[in-house]
Design a protein around this motif. Structure first.
Motif, PDB file in Angstrom:
ATOM      1  N   ILE A   3       0.862  -1.363  -0.225  1.00  0.00           N
ATOM      2  CA  ILE A   3       0.059   0.011  -0.138  1.00  0.00           C
ATOM      3  C   ILE A   3       0.700   1.041   0.112  1.00  0.00           C
ATOM      4  CG2 ILE A   3      -1.659   1.327   1.303  1.00  0.00           C
ATOM      5  CD1 ILE A   3      -2.452  -1.430   2.627  1.00  0.00           C
ATOM      6  N   TYR A   4       0.638   2.143  -0.931  1.00  0.00           N
ATOM      7  CA  TYR A   4       1.325   3.538  -0.878  1.00  0.00           C
ATOM      8  C   TYR A   4       0.316   4.614  -0.088  1.00  0.00           C
ATOM      9  CZ  TYR A   4       2.165   8.306  -2.748  1.00  0.00           C
ATOM     10  OH  TYR A   4       2.574   9.553  -2.938  1.00  0.00           O
ATOM     11  N   VAL A   5       1.368   5.032   0.942  1.00  0.00           N
ATOM     12  CA  VAL A   5       0.809   6.078   1.803  1.00  0.00           C
ATOM     13  C   VAL A   5       1.391   7.569   1.634  1.00  0.00           C
ATOM     14  CG1 VAL A   5       0.431   6.725   4.336  1.00  0.00           C
ATOM     15  CG2 VAL A   5       0.650   4.420   3.534  1.00  0.00           C
ATOM     16  N   LYS A  19       0.389   1.980  13.774  1.00  0.00           N
ATOM     17  CA  LYS A  19      -0.604   2.173  14.711  1.00  0.00           C
ATOM     18  C   LYS A  19      -1.913   2.462  13.672  1.00  0.00           C
ATOM     19  CE  LYS A  19       2.054   3.551  18.548  1.00  0.00           C
ATOM     20  NZ  LYS A  19       2.509   4.750  19.389  1.00  0.00           N
ATOM     21  N   ALA A  20      -1.765   3.183  12.917  1.00  0.00           N
ATOM     22  CA  ALA A  20      -3.218   3.615  11.966  1.00  0.00           C
ATOM     23  C   ALA A  20      -3.556   2.385  11.224  1.00  0.00           C
ATOM     24  CB  ALA A  20      -2.766   4.868  11.065  1.00  0.00           C
ATOM     25  N   PHE A  21      -2.507   1.492  10.686  1.00  0.00           N
ATOM     26  CA  PHE A  21      -3.047   0.546   9.853  1.00  0.00           C
ATOM     27  C   PHE A  21      -3.402  -0.695  10.418  1.00  0.00           C
ATOM     28  CE2 PHE A  21      -1.440   3.189   6.293  1.00  0.00           C
ATOM     29  CZ  PHE A  21      -2.124   2.738   5.297  1.00  0.00           C
ATOM     30  N   GLU A  22      -2.918  -0.830  11.773  1.00  0.00           N
ATOM     31  CA  GLU A  22      -2.961  -1.974  12.687  1.00  0.00           C
ATOM     32  C   GLU A  22      -4.639  -2.039  13.118  1.00  0.00           C
ATOM     33  OE1 GLU A  22       1.177  -3.500  14.459  1.00  0.00           O
ATOM     34  OE2 GLU A  22       0.012  -1.839  15.656  1.00  0.00           O
ATOM     35  N   ALA A  23      -5.275  -0.859  13.028  1.00  0.00           N
ATOM     36  CA  ALA A  23      -6.648  -1.032  13.522  1.00  0.00           C
ATOM     37  C   ALA A  23      -7.383  -1.969  12.631  1.00  0.00           C
ATOM     38  CB  ALA A  23      -7.264   0.511  13.597  1.00  0.00           C
ATOM     39  N   PHE A  24      -6.964  -1.954  11.337  1.00  0.00           N
ATOM     40  CA  PHE A  24      -7.661  -2.861  10.283  1.00  0.00           C
ATOM     41  C   PHE A  24      -7.155  -4.413  10.068  1.00  0.00           C
ATOM     42  CE2 PHE A  24      -7.945   1.574   9.673  1.00  0.00           C
ATOM     43  CZ  PHE A  24      -9.366   1.738   9.697  1.00  0.00           C
ATOM     44  N   GLY A  25      -6.113  -4.669  10.796  1.00  0.00           N
ATOM     45  CA  GLY A  25      -5.579  -6.117  10.497  1.00  0.00           C
ATOM     46  C   GLY A  25      -3.877  -5.903  10.607  1.00  0.00           C
ATOM     47  N   ALA A  55      -6.339  -5.270   3.767  1.00  0.00           N
ATOM     48  CA  ALA A  55      -5.435  -4.034   3.353  1.00  0.00           C
ATOM     49  C   ALA A  55      -6.585  -3.450   2.573  1.00  0.00           C
ATOM     50  CB  ALA A  55      -4.406  -4.511   2.294  1.00  0.00           C
ATOM     51  N   LYS A  56      -7.407  -3.869   1.988  1.00  0.00           N
ATOM     52  CA  LYS A  56      -8.437  -3.047   0.823  1.00  0.00           C
ATOM     53  C   LYS A  56      -9.395  -2.263   1.750  1.00  0.00           C
ATOM     54  CE  LYS A  56      -8.416  -6.202  -2.840  1.00  0.00           C
ATOM     55  NZ  LYS A  56      -9.091  -7.120  -3.630  1.00  0.00           N
ATOM     56  N   THR A  57      -9.599  -2.862   3.070  1.00  0.00           N
ATOM     57  CA  THR A  57     -10.441  -2.128   4.069  1.00  0.00           C
ATOM     58  C   THR A  57      -9.789  -0.964   4.615  1.00  0.00           C
ATOM     59  OG1 THR A  57     -11.715  -4.126   4.814  1.00  0.00           O
ATOM     60  CG2 THR A  57     -11.695  -2.275   6.120  1.00  0.00           C
ATOM     61  N   ALA A  58      -8.381  -1.302   5.003  1.00  0.00           N
ATOM     62  CA  ALA A  58      -7.651   0.021   5.462  1.00  0.00           C
ATOM     63  C   ALA A  58      -7.383   1.028   4.604  1.00  0.00           C
ATOM     64  CB  ALA A  58      -6.182  -0.570   5.879  1.00  0.00           C
ATOM     65  N   MET A  59      -7.177   0.662   3.172  1.00  0.00           N
ATOM     66  CA  MET A  59      -7.232   1.818   2.084  1.00  0.00           C
ATOM     67  C   MET A  59      -8.367   2.457   2.108  1.00  0.00           C
ATOM     68  SD  MET A  59      -5.125   0.091  -1.091  1.00  0.00           S
ATOM     69  CE  MET A  59      -5.987  -1.377  -1.251  1.00  0.00           C
ATOM     70  N   ALA A  60      -9.499   1.923   2.011  1.00  0.00           N
ATOM     71  CA  ALA A  60     -10.795   2.656   1.863  1.00  0.00           C
ATOM     72  C   ALA A  60     -11.051   3.544   3.004  1.00  0.00           C
ATOM     73  CB  ALA A  60     -11.872   1.598   1.792  1.00  0.00           C
ATOM     74  N   GLU A  61     -10.730   3.013   4.411  1.00  0.00           N
ATOM     75  CA  GLU A  61     -10.962   3.643   5.590  1.00  0.00           C
ATOM     76  C   GLU A  61      -9.975   4.680   6.026  1.00  0.00           C
ATOM     77  OE1 GLU A  61     -13.718   3.384   7.492  1.00  0.00           O
ATOM     78  OE2 GLU A  61     -14.636   1.789   6.406  1.00  0.00           O
ATOM     79  N   LEU A  62      -8.797   4.622   5.576  1.00  0.00           N
ATOM     80  CA  LEU A  62      -7.802   5.930   5.826  1.00  0.00           C
ATOM     81  C   LEU A  62      -7.485   6.625   4.757  1.00  0.00           C
ATOM     82  CD1 LEU A  62      -5.153   3.249   7.535  1.00  0.00           C
ATOM     83  CD2 LEU A  62      -6.572   5.194   8.593  1.00  0.00           C
ATOM     84  N   ASN A  63      -7.910   6.253   3.585  1.00  0.00           N
ATOM     85  CA  ASN A  63      -7.702   7.466   2.684  1.00  0.00           C
ATOM     86  C   ASN A  63      -8.574   8.661   2.637  1.00  0.00           C
ATOM     87  OD1 ASN A  63      -6.723   8.568   0.062  1.00  0.00           O
ATOM     88  ND2 ASN A  63      -8.516   7.818  -1.017  1.00  0.00           N
ATOM     89  N   GLN A  71      -3.481  15.229   5.538  1.00  0.00           N
ATOM     90  CA  GLN A  71      -4.748  14.334   4.929  1.00  0.00           C
ATOM     91  C   GLN A  71      -4.032  13.397   3.877  1.00  0.00           C
ATOM     92  OE1 GLN A  71      -7.817  16.526   2.837  1.00  0.00           O
ATOM     93  NE2 GLN A  71      -8.908  14.620   2.257  1.00  0.00           N
ATOM     94  N   LEU A  72      -4.113  12.122   4.498  1.00  0.00           N
ATOM     95  CA  LEU A  72      -3.533  11.164   3.812  1.00  0.00           C
ATOM     96  C   LEU A  72      -4.042  10.585   2.308  1.00  0.00           C
ATOM     97  CD1 LEU A  72      -2.991   8.400   6.853  1.00  0.00           C
ATOM     98  CD2 LEU A  72      -1.541  10.054   5.904  1.00  0.00           C
ATOM     99  N   ASN A  73      -3.125  10.125   1.588  1.00  0.00           N
ATOM    100  CA  ASN A  73      -3.414   9.655   0.184  1.00  0.00           C
ATOM    101  C   ASN A  73      -3.175   8.316   0.311  1.00  0.00           C
ATOM    102  OD1 ASN A  73      -3.836   9.012  -2.393  1.00  0.00           O
ATOM    103  ND2 ASN A  73      -2.177  10.327  -3.086  1.00  0.00           N
ATOM    104  N   VAL A  74      -4.058   7.241   0.143  1.00  0.00           N
ATOM    105  CA  VAL A  74      -3.694   5.836   0.508  1.00  0.00           C
ATOM    106  C   VAL A  74      -4.288   5.163  -0.569  1.00  0.00           C
ATOM    107  CG1 VAL A  74      -4.218   4.001   2.035  1.00  0.00           C
ATOM    108  CG2 VAL A  74      -3.817   6.368   2.958  1.00  0.00           C
ATOM    109  N   ASN A  75      -3.523   4.240  -1.267  1.00  0.00           N
ATOM    110  CA  ASN A  75      -3.926   3.448  -2.465  1.00  0.00           C
ATOM    111  C   ASN A  75      -3.188   2.432  -2.644  1.00  0.00           C
ATOM    112  OD1 ASN A  75      -2.050   4.700  -4.386  1.00  0.00           O
ATOM    113  ND2 ASN A  75      -3.323   6.471  -4.419  1.00  0.00           N
ATOM    114  N   GLU A  76      -3.596   1.360  -3.453  1.00  0.00           N
ATOM    115  CA  GLU A  76      -2.637   0.208  -3.879  1.00  0.00           C
ATOM    116  C   GLU A  76      -1.250   0.624  -4.591  1.00  0.00           C
ATOM    117  OE1 GLU A  76      -2.828  -4.104  -5.754  1.00  0.00           O
ATOM    118  OE2 GLU A  76      -4.435  -3.106  -5.550  1.00  0.00           O
TER     119      GLU A  76
END
Length: 98
Positions: A3-5, A19-25, A55-63, A71-76
């Protein structure tokens, strides 16, 4: 899944992103890209998550969400492409001729 952040604050540490991503797995590797010359963050990085659904859930929720005031830019992440070398040998240029 890799995932690109993007749009990270220069003060963001790998632990902040983890920590931000561990909330999703489960999070594997976190890598913030550092400028070789200045030693400072370039403002983006990558996160590895072994479970694609998480990973897909994290991208959708954190973007678009905020981390340390940015403001984060999150995608594959896209595969790295070969870029031509910059500088070094073989380049044109040169001084003026009179």
């Amino acid at each position: 899944m890799k995932i690109y952040v993007g749009n990270l604050a220069y003060s963001t540490a790998e632990d902040d992103v983890r920590k931000a991503f561990e909330a999703f797995g489960e999070v594997g590797e976190v890598n913030i890209i550092i400028d070789r010359m200045s030693g400072r963050s370039k403002g983006f990085g990558f996160v590895e998550m072994p479970n694609d659904d998480e990973a897909k859930t994290a991208m959708a929720e954190l973007n678009g969400t905020e981390l340390l005031g940015r403001q984060l830019n999150v995608n594959e992440a896209r595969p790295r492409t070969d870029r031509p070398e910059r500088g070094g040998r073989g380049g044109g240029g040169g001084g003026r001729r009179y």
